[in-house]
Design a protein around this motif. Structure first.
Motif, PDB file in Angstrom:
ATOM      1  N   LYS A 259      -3.703   3.713  -3.568  1.00  0.00           N
ATOM      2  CA  LYS A 259      -3.028   4.127  -4.785  1.00  0.00           C
ATOM      3  C   LYS A 259      -2.579   2.888  -5.563  1.00  0.00           C
ATOM      4  CE  LYS A 259       0.407   6.958  -4.136  1.00  0.00           C
ATOM      5  NZ  LYS A 259       1.727   7.603  -4.054  1.00  0.00           N
ATOM      6  N   ASP A 260      -2.638   2.969  -6.868  1.00  0.00           N
ATOM      7  CA  ASP A 260      -2.134   1.928  -7.764  1.00  0.00           C
ATOM      8  C   ASP A 260      -3.088   0.720  -7.836  1.00  0.00           C
ATOM      9  OD1 ASP A 260      -0.396   0.749  -9.615  1.00  0.00           O
ATOM     10  OD2 ASP A 260       1.354   1.369  -8.485  1.00  0.00           O
TER      11      ASP A 260
ATOM     12  N   GLU B 237       4.396   3.422   0.567  1.00  0.00           N
ATOM     13  CA  GLU B 237       5.130   4.141  -0.471  1.00  0.00           C
ATOM     14  C   GLU B 237       6.387   3.409  -0.925  1.00  0.00           C
ATOM     15  OE1 GLU B 237       4.059   6.640  -2.103  1.00  0.00           O
ATOM     16  OE2 GLU B 237       2.307   7.118  -0.871  1.00  0.00           O
TER      17      GLU B 237
ATOM     18  N   HIS C 208      -1.566   3.342   1.642  1.00  0.00           N
ATOM     19  CA  HIS C 208      -0.640   2.768   0.670  1.00  0.00           C
ATOM     20  C   HIS C 208       0.790   2.829   1.190  1.00  0.00           C
ATOM     21  CE1 HIS C 208       1.352   1.810  -3.073  1.00  0.00           C
ATOM     22  NE2 HIS C 208       1.984   2.976  -3.072  1.00  0.00           N
TER      23      HIS C 208
END
Length: 463
Positions: free
Chosen positions: A324-325, A440, A438
């Motif tokens: 993610k990201d 968090e 990922h």
């Protein structure tokens, strides 16, 4: 009449196992051995060993390789000296397999033991060490071949050449593709890198020119993308070689990145014809023209091993897309991906510990644990911040305190504004590390995190 599988098998056998002249491989062994010896001895002379693996109380090793911490200390001077000797043995072709495997093991440990001085070139050197350990690079122009005439051979299977070219091609291609992002394309990144070179004699001022920043940015993209095709095609080979020499010497002078530019120039040995190399470097060597197809006993195992290896070499640079990201923000998937000199980061770090028994939270002075170099690196790398949190928790536990560790971390990328990187209310010491998932506790990247701050407006004149 032969079936399609039989025809395909014959084509594969001819493509991979046809023997060709080995002059390029032999010469590369000599240059490679010299360069890795220089790398080892140079690390002692320049202070790299002292700064990275002698002075620190601990290093930020690759997570999962904590046992390598036992190597840290003054003994690393002798460790690197032994590596240098193995490099010379590789160059001379003496006990080649043993010396190449030994250097590969020792350099792999060096690579994994610390991330403070992380460098893609160190990773490439590790891969090449292991690849060279499996190649018959000592069958000519070596002490081994002189002592054992039965070992001597002027040829090698074509797969040897293909593997080396493919490895180099992947490095350059991924390095080029990674540069296709706004801050590289608009010259921001190169301008920041060049800003630190303003004090260079003769060229310092030249490197500050805007058109130079754009030129370096786009030449870098085109060079990485096209250099291997240029070297592969006979009509453009000399042009490609000339460009390669200029490009890498420029990098060596401006960026001072050790042996990598010279190792990259040496890669050209795999693209020039054996006739050319033999006439210029080994005139007494027998030129092989037999073109025999010799199938090894473990052909299927060989194909399987290198197929898996290259699947990883393709997959690792792409893995950041599974997180993610943005990798530029999170750093997840950045390493082992040929993302070279893509960004400049700065950070501010404040650490707090909270005693779980008293609920008292105090500011923690982490500078006493780290060297100056480590303090610069730790501020912007989430995995290193996590490791530091674990270190602090363990040290406090030795003093009889069970603490939570909180970090207030703000970073800026490519000269942009500062933004919060991780959740300051997350006990980082209580988090588990997930290498394929990922984290968090890394906050989402702000929309404008890579944008340069606008200068304040000029005051209006009173007219």
């Amino acid at each position: 009449m032969r079936s399609s599988p039989e025809i395909l098998l014959q084509v594969v056998n001819k493509f991979l196992f046809k023997h060709i002249d080995n002059t390029g491989l032999v010469l590369f062994r000599v240059f490679f051995g010299l360069l890795i010896a220089i790398e080892a001895f140079g690390a002692i002379i320049t202070g790299w060993v002292r700064l990275n693996v002698v002075e620190p109380e601990f290093t930020f090793n690759f997570i999962g390789f904590d046992f390598l911490q036992y190597l840290i200390g003054p003994g690393m001077y002798a460790y690197f000296a032994v590596m240098g000797i193995f490099g010379i043995m590789v160059m001379l072709g003496y006990k080649y397999r043993i010396s190449m495997v030994a250097y590969a093991i020792m350099w792999t440990a060096v690579y994994l033991i610390q991330k403070t001085s992380y460098n893609n070139h160190y990773y490439l050197m590790m891969l090449l060490c292991w690849i060279m350990a499996f190649l018959p690079a000592h069958r000519w122009f070596s002490i081994d071949a002189k002592l054992n005439p039965e070992l001597k051979s002027p040829s090698m299977p074509r797969w040897v050449l293909l593997i080396l070219i493919l490895q180099v091609w992947l490095v350059y291609t991924f390095a080029s593709v990674a540069k296709f992002y706004p801050d590289w394309l608009d010259g921001t990144t190169t301008a920041l890198f060049m800003k630190g070179k303003s004090d260079y004699s003769l060229i310092g001022g030249f490197l500050q020119l805007e058109w130079v920043h754009y030129s370096i940015a786009y030449v870098g993209i085109l060079f990485d993308l096209l250099i291997v095709p240029l070297l592969l095609w006979k009509r453009t080979r000399l042009l490609g070689f000339g460009i390669s020499v200029f490009f890498h010497l420029f990098n060596s002078i401006v960026f001072q990145i050790g042996i990598f530019p010279y190792m990259s120039i040496a890669f050209a040995l795999f693209f020039f014809s054996s006739e050319t190399l033999q006439k210029r470097f080994l005139p007494k060597k027998k030129l092989y023209t037999g073109n025999e197809i010799i199938l090894p006993k473990h052909k299927n195992l060989l194909i399987t091993v290198f197929s898996i290896y290259f699947l990883f070499q393709i997959g690792l640079p792409l893995r950041h897309w599974t997180f993610k990201d943005d990798v530029l923000w999170t750093e997840e998937g950045h390493r082992l991906s040929w993302r070279m000199m893509l960004r400049s980061k700065g950070g501010m770090l404040t650490i707090y510990t909270e005693d779980k028994a008293t609920q008292k939270r105090i500011r923690y002075d982490h500078s006493k644990l780290l060297t100056k170099k480590q303090r610069r690196s730790v501020k912007t790398k989430p995995d290193i911040l996590w490791q530091l949190a674990q270190r602090i928790k363990n040290l406090e536990a030795e003093e009889g305190r069970d603490v939570s560790v909180y970090m207030d971390v703000r970073i800026k990328i490519n000269g942009g504004k500062y933004f919060q990187l991780i959740d300051p209310e997350t006990d980082l010491a209580a988090q588990k590390w997930h290498p394929f998932k990922h984290s968090e506790w890394i906050l989402p990247s702000p929309e404008d995190y890579h944008k340069k701050p606008q200068p304040p407006p000029r005051p209006k004149s009173d007219q």
